[in-house]
Every structure is written in structure tokens, then in C-alpha cells.
Design an enzyme around this catalytic site. Structure first.
Site, PDB file in Angstrom:
ATOM      1  N   ALA A   1      57.703  29.358 -47.834  1.00  0.00           N
ATOM      2  CA  ALA A   1      57.690  28.465 -47.053  1.00  0.00           C
ATOM      3  C   ALA A   1      58.257  27.436 -47.787  1.00  0.00           C
ATOM      4  O   ALA A   1      57.872  27.176 -49.064  1.00  0.00           O
ATOM      5  CB  ALA A   1      56.641  27.946 -46.162  1.00  0.00           C
TER       6      ALA A   1
ATOM      7  N   GLU B   1      58.437  22.751 -48.014  1.00  0.00           N
ATOM      8  CA  GLU B   1      58.052  21.558 -47.312  1.00  0.00           C
ATOM      9  C   GLU B   1      58.900  20.477 -46.909  1.00  0.00           C
ATOM     10  O   GLU B   1      58.550  19.352 -47.039  1.00  0.00           O
ATOM     11  CB  GLU B   1      56.644  21.045 -47.830  1.00  0.00           C
ATOM     12  CG  GLU B   1      56.911  20.535 -49.291  1.00  0.00           C
ATOM     13  CD  GLU B   1      56.711  21.424 -50.261  1.00  0.00           C
ATOM     14  OE1 GLU B   1      56.849  21.054 -51.554  1.00  0.00           O
ATOM     15  OE2 GLU B   1      56.833  22.678 -50.268  1.00  0.00           O
TER      16      GLU B   1
ATOM     17  N   HIS C   1      49.453  24.271 -44.826  1.00  0.00           N
ATOM     18  CA  HIS C   1      49.861  24.153 -46.259  1.00  0.00           C
ATOM     19  C   HIS C   1      50.918  23.355 -46.223  1.00  0.00           C
ATOM     20  O   HIS C   1      50.966  22.029 -46.721  1.00  0.00           O
ATOM     21  CB  HIS C   1      50.048  25.172 -47.236  1.00  0.00           C
ATOM     22  CG  HIS C   1      50.186  24.968 -48.490  1.00  0.00           C
ATOM     23  ND1 HIS C   1      48.971  24.588 -49.454  1.00  0.00           N
ATOM     24  CD2 HIS C   1      51.292  24.622 -49.229  1.00  0.00           C
ATOM     25  CE1 HIS C   1      49.702  24.512 -50.470  1.00  0.00           C
ATOM     26  NE2 HIS C   1      50.909  24.256 -50.720  1.00  0.00           N
ATOM     27  N   GLU C   2      51.992  23.459 -45.663  1.00  0.00           N
ATOM     28  CA  GLU C   2      53.130  22.738 -45.470  1.00  0.00           C
ATOM     29  C   GLU C   2      52.788  21.385 -44.629  1.00  0.00           C
ATOM     30  O   GLU C   2      53.445  20.408 -45.147  1.00  0.00           O
ATOM     31  CB  GLU C   2      54.432  23.423 -44.640  1.00  0.00           C
ATOM     32  CG  GLU C   2      54.738  24.702 -45.410  1.00  0.00           C
ATOM     33  CD  GLU C   2      54.761  24.625 -46.879  1.00  0.00           C
ATOM     34  OE1 GLU C   2      54.340  25.592 -47.638  1.00  0.00           O
ATOM     35  OE2 GLU C   2      55.583  23.763 -47.393  1.00  0.00           O
TER      36      GLU C   2
END
Length: 692
Positions: free
Chosen positions: A305, A307, A331-332
Site C-alpha cells: 500500500a 499513503e 497504517h495508511e
């Protein structure tokens, strides 16, 4: 923090070297300059106020053509050139300059001379000569660069066959860490932030998304317009274009994906995203980016992923695992505060984004799902950190939080678990020094408020920490023996201390108990049968399998018993579970279950699942099997991944012209992207906690 004697980043985005004076922006010091050895640009000589991209996407020839307008102000006297980062895959056609006329006179347009020079194997420098009429201190001017870019490391063109739906082609960009210099000429350093806008023209049936707000759209002309009103570094500018549809999942969130996976993506996320955003805002202050949308990309996406502001990019392969998806998205979300709003000023201190985001992620999961769940996930990650430490050795310099890059080293190649987990442990230690986690939450809110939309170095964080808690400064916590801040930052090896994870013992205890049962010379089937893996969470199961993997090689009779107990059960679990069981099969040369490896590699074509298995296959006695499977699946692999797997196979001593002549004659594939992690077996990409 005075004890560290390191420079501080001032508000005019330069590193300050003389204490006790104010810079032109007034923050703290003067005579400042930040050195970023990964950038060829002279970013310290200018203030980048804004830039605009105007691009046409041609899928037939896999090419972006257009222009870029940069609005700049000189901040140093005597500057005679503008130097930007670029890449050999980006062809410059012309450079023009617009200078505002004095006292109401018409604007002046000038054609500028330029040259492109080598810099490193991941970029070049674009040196633009500036006439005296342009260089007037603190007076803005505009540069227009017309260019074409194709398949550089930032730009990933996917033929229809490589997409999820296999009906239309797709393109996406991935800028982290230093790849966007092949997308557009730029100050490719996290120290520089600016606003940006974009106009993108595409063929019929193509939807464009960017890491910005969509400001306009003309269906008739197929023109999409975007605007990012907050300053961001170059690496956070991102674009994706293809057959994308959306569904709203909250008041400020929607999911984008190819039609064939949209329903699955929506069902997996449900209404959770708004819940997670609300928890994060309660901890760290307002979410400033407006939208939090998610686009699911095909398995060719090279990381898990990314961000990108307003629009998280995430690999569709992760939809199989609900728990990993949850952690990755949270987390992102955390990066909206740590990494995007406040950014590490150099790649040598990437932990300032990733370590803080990991800490924030775990604060969010603790509030949303309880301390036991967070401790389980943390134990799983710290296990992976110590596994990497055993492979690298305690004195490996890449284990430093303040990693020192040699000139020419690609920062992307040094992404590792220390950035995330050692950084997390240091932040957790700072929290422990406060004695109250809620007080530390307040500190982090104040930190974001103080440094929002700027780039920082470690001293900024630590100075602010000690200023926020003066009693800690007075007690000299920065110099506490064995736990000195300087040692945390510049010492090699594992974290100096780890947080107390005993709250997760109810979840981790059974895992260790079962591992111990399997670790005996003669495992007791009856005792083992009392553990029901089907009732375990994914993180419990992968922790168990990882710890079994650490014990390999196992006796063949133990492997036979393991297979009879778990193979059929694990076949029905998600890919994060399956790959670990398959690695156990491969590392123990357990041939009866080898068809499962073949089936998995035929199904999964993402880097995070293929590379670890091919490395294990070629590191043992199954190299010929690896070559055979590669032949059968290579047409469905992205050229960059295909090249990586070829390198793994070529490095194998078993691969020679007599065993695999056709492999040696394969046509050359696209060069590996700098975002591609080295295929060296030190760590599986899936173990790095989600962002690039």
C-alpha cells in the site's frame, strides 16, 4: 535537543547550522542548507510555490506527453541555474520562462537553454540556465517544461491481461522514494513541499484518479482536473487511470476498483473506514486532507500500500486477508498525520514517518479492537524484525534509525523493518518516559499542530518532546545510560528496549505452546489435537507458522505429521497463511505437498507472494521445479517482476544452458523499478509494514 548537536530544519526548508539566530522564515537558526544526496537538484536555492501538470495519456504506445509549469521564487543571491531531478526515460522537448513585467508592463516569455546530465542509476539532473532578468531575489517566475515520459520507474503500464478484469489496460504511478523524477521533473526530495494541480486527458472509458481533489471533469472531452491545496513532497504525487468504478463507504470515503472486485472490496471494508478516521482524529487531531478514498490496484502493484494523500493505493491481493487489510488501511490512515502532514526531511530518517505511523496505527487498533489484538500484531512484527536481525547481523549499518546513504545508493533499496519496528520501539520508549499514554497522545497532537505541512529531522521531534515535557529534560532522559537518544538513533542492532506486550499473552501464549509441542523430538498427536487452528485469528496462525519456519529444517516424520494435521485446513485459508505453510514445505523439501506450491504460484502473481517462494525454491533443491513453474506462469507476470524472478533463477547454480536454454534466450523485459526490493532473501516484502 541540544545533546545531539544535529542541525534543525527551519521553516524555509533548509537545515540550520548556526545556533542562536533566526532564519528568513523566523523559526530558529540561520545560514542553513539541507543536503540530500539522493537529489541532484538545487532545491535550497528556490521556494517552489506551486506546480501544474498537463498530461495526455496514450495507452496504445504507453506514453504520457504534456507539460509542467513551476512557479518559483529565488531565495539565494547569485543563482544562475535551476537544477531539477529527472530520469533517462523522460524526454525534455523545451523549457520556457515567463517573467512578470515590471510596473504594469507585459509579461516576458523566454526560451531557455538546458542540459541533461547523469546523476545516478536511478536518475539524471536537468540543468536549466536562467538569464539575469529571471533571477531577482524573492520575485516569482514561471518555468514551463514540455516533455514525454514512458515506462520509467514511477510509471507502471499494465496491459489488459495484467489487470484484475483483463478487459482494459491500466496505468498507475508509484513515487516512493525517488521514482517520481521519471514522472515529472522535480525537486525529488522530501524536504520540499508545494501545492499542485493537474489536467489529464485520456481515451474513452478511462477514469483518472490522483492524490488530490478532483476539481472538474469534462465527459465530452475526457479531461480530468485535480487540485491539491496543501503542500506535499514530490513523492506523494500519484496518478491511476483505467476502468475504475466507485462506491461510497462513508461520508468522506469511497472505494475505487475495477468492476470485478468492487463489491468484494466494499464488503471487506464496510463502514469501518469512517470509524478508524474518527478514532485517529480523537487521538491526533483533525484529518486535514478532506477525502480518504482507497483504490485497489491489480497484483502487479509492487508494494502492499501507499499513503498518497486523499487516495490510498493498495494491492487487491490483500483482500483475501481481513486482518492484514485492516492493519494496512489503518497504517495508511495514520500516515495522514505522520508522513504526509509532517514528513521526514531526508530519506536517511525515514523512521520519522514510518516509525511514528506504526505507533499511531497501534494506538488506533488499541482503541478500536483492544490491547490484546494490538499486542498480537506487534509480537508478529517484532518476530519478523528479529528474524531480519539474525540474517543481517547485529552490526549491520542498515539497522540504524539514522541510516547513512552513500552517494548513488537508491533510498528505496534500504526500506526495511528497522524503519518501521525499531522506529516504533523508540517512539514507544518516548511514550513510556511520559508515564501516561494519554499525555503522549497530547504531545503527538501538539507535534502535528506545530510542524504540519513541513518536513522535519529527528532533532525537531526530540527538541519538541523535551520542551513539551520539561521535567524529562531536567532529568536528562536523553542521556540515560544504555538508552541514550543518540544510541537509539545511531546505534546498530535491535531496539534498545521493547514495549510490554504481556496484554496479548492470552493470544500469543497458545501459539508458543503449540510451537513447543512441535519442537520436541516426538510430537504428541493427542496434545497437538487439542489446538484448533480453525478457531484462531490470522495473526495467531501466521505467528505459529513463522515460528515453525524459524525451526526449519524439520525431520521428515515431523513434516509428514504437520501435513496430515494442517495441509487440508490451510488450503482453505488466505494467502498470508498459505504462503508461510508453503515456505515450510519448500525449505524442508517435502515433496508430497509440492503440488500445493505449484497451484499457489499459478494463482498468485503479486511480488509479495512470488518472490519469497522463488527465493526458497532456488535456495534449496527445487530449482528445476521453480524454472518449470516460471515457464508456465511468466506470461501473467508484470515485466518488472518477471525480470526479478529471472535474476533469482539465473543466480541459481542449477540453472544453466543445458537445463533451461529457453530461459536464457528470453527477450529482455522492462528494467526493474527502484521500488522493486532486492531479491536477496533477507526479508519478504510482505513483512514490511505496508508502505513504500
Amino acid at each position: 535537543m541540544a545533546e545531539l548537536q544535529r542541525p534543525t530544519l527551519c521553516c524555509c526548508r533548509k537545515v540550520l547550522t548556526v545556533p542562536g539566530k533566526s532564519c528568513e522564515g523566523g523559526r530558529s537558526l540561520a545560514h542553513c542548507r539541507l543536503v540530500d544526496i539522493a537529489s541532484a537538484s538545487n532545491f535550497h536555492s528556490f521556494k517552489l510555490r506551486h506546480f501544474h501538470l498537463d498530461l495526455h495519456l496514450n495507452f496504445a504506445v504507453k506514453r504520457m506527453t504534456g507539460w509542467q509549469v513551476l512557479e518559483l521564487t529565488p531565495v539565494q543571491p547569485g543563482v544562475q541555474s535551476l537544477i531539477l531531478d529527472t530520469h533517462p526515460s523522460l524526454l525534455i522537448h523545451s523549457v520556457d520562462c515567463k517573467v512578470p513585467g515590471a510596473s504594469g508592463a507585459p509579461d516576458v516569455f523566454l526560451s531557455l537553454t538546458y542540459r541533461v546530465e547523469p546523476f545516478t542509476d536511478y536518475g539524471s539532473s536537468l540543468n536549466i540556465s536562467l538569464p539575469a532578468a529571471v533571477i531577482r531575489p524573492h520575485r516569482a517566475f514561471r518555468i514551463t517544461i514540455r516533455y514525454t515520459t514512458t515506462d520509467g520507474p514511477a510509471i507502471w503500464w499494465l496491459d489488459a491481461e495484467l489487470t484484475c478484469g483483463q478487459t482494459r489496460p491500466l496505468v498507475f504511478t508509484q513515487g516512493h522514494s525517488v521514482c517520481n523524477r521519471s514522472f515529472f521533473p522535480c525537486f525529488d526530495t522530501p524536504a520540499i513541499k508545494s501545492t499542485y494541480s493537474a489536467t489529464v486527458r485520456v481515451p474513452e472509458g478511462v477514469t483518472v484518479l490522483m492524490s488530490a481533489s478532483r476539481s472538474a471533469y469534462s465527459k465530452q472531452d475526457r479531461v480530468f482536473q485535480f487540485s491539491m491545496e496543501y503542500p506535499v513532497p514530490a513523492y506523494l504525487v500519484a496518478l491511476v487511470a483505467g476502468d475504475l468504478q466507485h462506491a461510497d463507504i462513508g461520508p468522506r470515503s469511497r472505494v475505487w476498483a475495477e468492476p470485478c472486485i468492487l463489491t468484494c472490496a466494499v464488503s471487506k471494508l464496510g463502514g469501518n473506514v469512517e470509524r478508524w478516521l474518527n478514532v485517529a482524529e480523537g487521538l491526533f487531531g483533525p484529518y486535514v486532507w478532506g477525502r480518504y478514498d482507497i483504490v485497489f490496484l491489480p497484483p502487479s502493484f509492487p508494494i502492499v500500500a501507499m499513503e498518497n494523500p486523499c487516495l490510498t493505493f493498495i494491492i487487491s491481493s490483500i483482500l483475501e486477508s481481513q486482518e492484514f487489510l485492516l492493519i494496512d488501511v489503518i497504517h495508511e490512515i495514520a500516515h495522514g498525520w505522520f508522513g504526509n502532514a509532517v514528513t521526514n526531511a531526508t530519506w536517511e530518517e525515514m523512521w520519522l514517518s514510518e516509525g511514528l505511523a506504526t505507533y499511531a496505527q497501534r494506538r488506533i487498533t488499541t482503541e478500536a479492537y483492544g490491547e490484546a489484538f494490538t499486542c498480537l500484531e506487534t509480537v508478529f512484527r517484532l518476530d519478523a524484525l528479529h528474524r531480519q536481525m539474525r540474517l543481517l547481523g547485529d552490526n549491520n549499518p542498515v539497522s540504524k534509525l539514522q541510516a547513512k546513504f552513500e552517494p548513488g545508493v537508491n533510498p528505496s533499496s534500504l526500506m526495511n523493518l528497522f524503519t518501521y519496528e525499531k522506529g516504533f520501539c523508540f517512539v514507544s520508549y518516548l511514550s513510556q518516559l511520559c508515564g501516561d499514554i494519554k499525555k503522549f497522545d497530547s504531545f503527538l497532537r501538539a507535534y502535528i499542530e506545530k510542524f504540519r505541512f513541513t518536513s522535519v529531522i529527528a532533532q525537531d521531534l526530540l527538541d519538541f518532546f523535551l520542551g513539551f515535557f520539561p521535567e524529562l529534560k531536567e532529568s536528562c532522559v536523553a542521556q540515560r545510560e544504555g538508552l541514550e537518544f543518540e544510541r537509539w538513533l545511531n546505534g546498530c542492532g535491535p531496539p534498545l528496549c521493547e514495549p510490554d506486550l504481556s496484554a496479548g499473552r492470552a493470544l500469543t501464549g497458545p501459539v508458543q505452546h503449540l510451537c513447543d509441542l512441535w519442537g520436541t523430538d516426538t510430537p504428541d498427536p493427542q496434545a497437538i489435537a487439542t489446538f484448533d487452528l480453525s478457531s484462531w485469528s490470522t495473526f495467531q496462525t501466521v505467528l505459529f507458522l513463522d515460528r515453525l519456519l524459524d525451526r526449519s529444517p524439520l525431520p521428515q516424520e515431523v513434516m509428514s505429521l504437520l501435513s496430515s494435521c494442517y495441509s487440508a485446513l490451510l488450503d482453505g485459508m488466505n494467502a498470508e497463511v498459505q504462503i508461510r505453510w508453503l515456505q515450510i514445505i519448500v525449505r524442508n523439501s517435502f515433496y508430497p505437498d509440492l503440488p500445493r506450491v505449484r497451484s499457489f504460484l499459478h494463482k498468485h502473481t503479486s511480488r509479495m507472494y512470488t518472490v519469497p517462494l522463488y527465493e526458497d525454491l532456488c535456495g534449496g533443491v527445487m530449482k528445476c521445479f521453480a524454472v518449470e513453474v516460471f515457464y508456465q506462469t511468466q506470461a501473467r507476470l508484470h515485466p518488472n517482476l518477471r525480470r526479478t524472478l529471472q535474476q533469482i533463477l539465473f543466480q541459481s547454480s542449477a540453472l544453466n544452458t543445458s537445463t533451461a536454454p529457453s530461459l536464457l534466450s528470453l527477450p529482455p523485459s522492462a528494467p526493474s523499478s527502484p521500488t522493486d526490493p532486492p531479491a536477496n532473501g533477507t526479508i519478504a516484502l510482505r513483512d514490511v509494514n505496508v508502505s513504500a
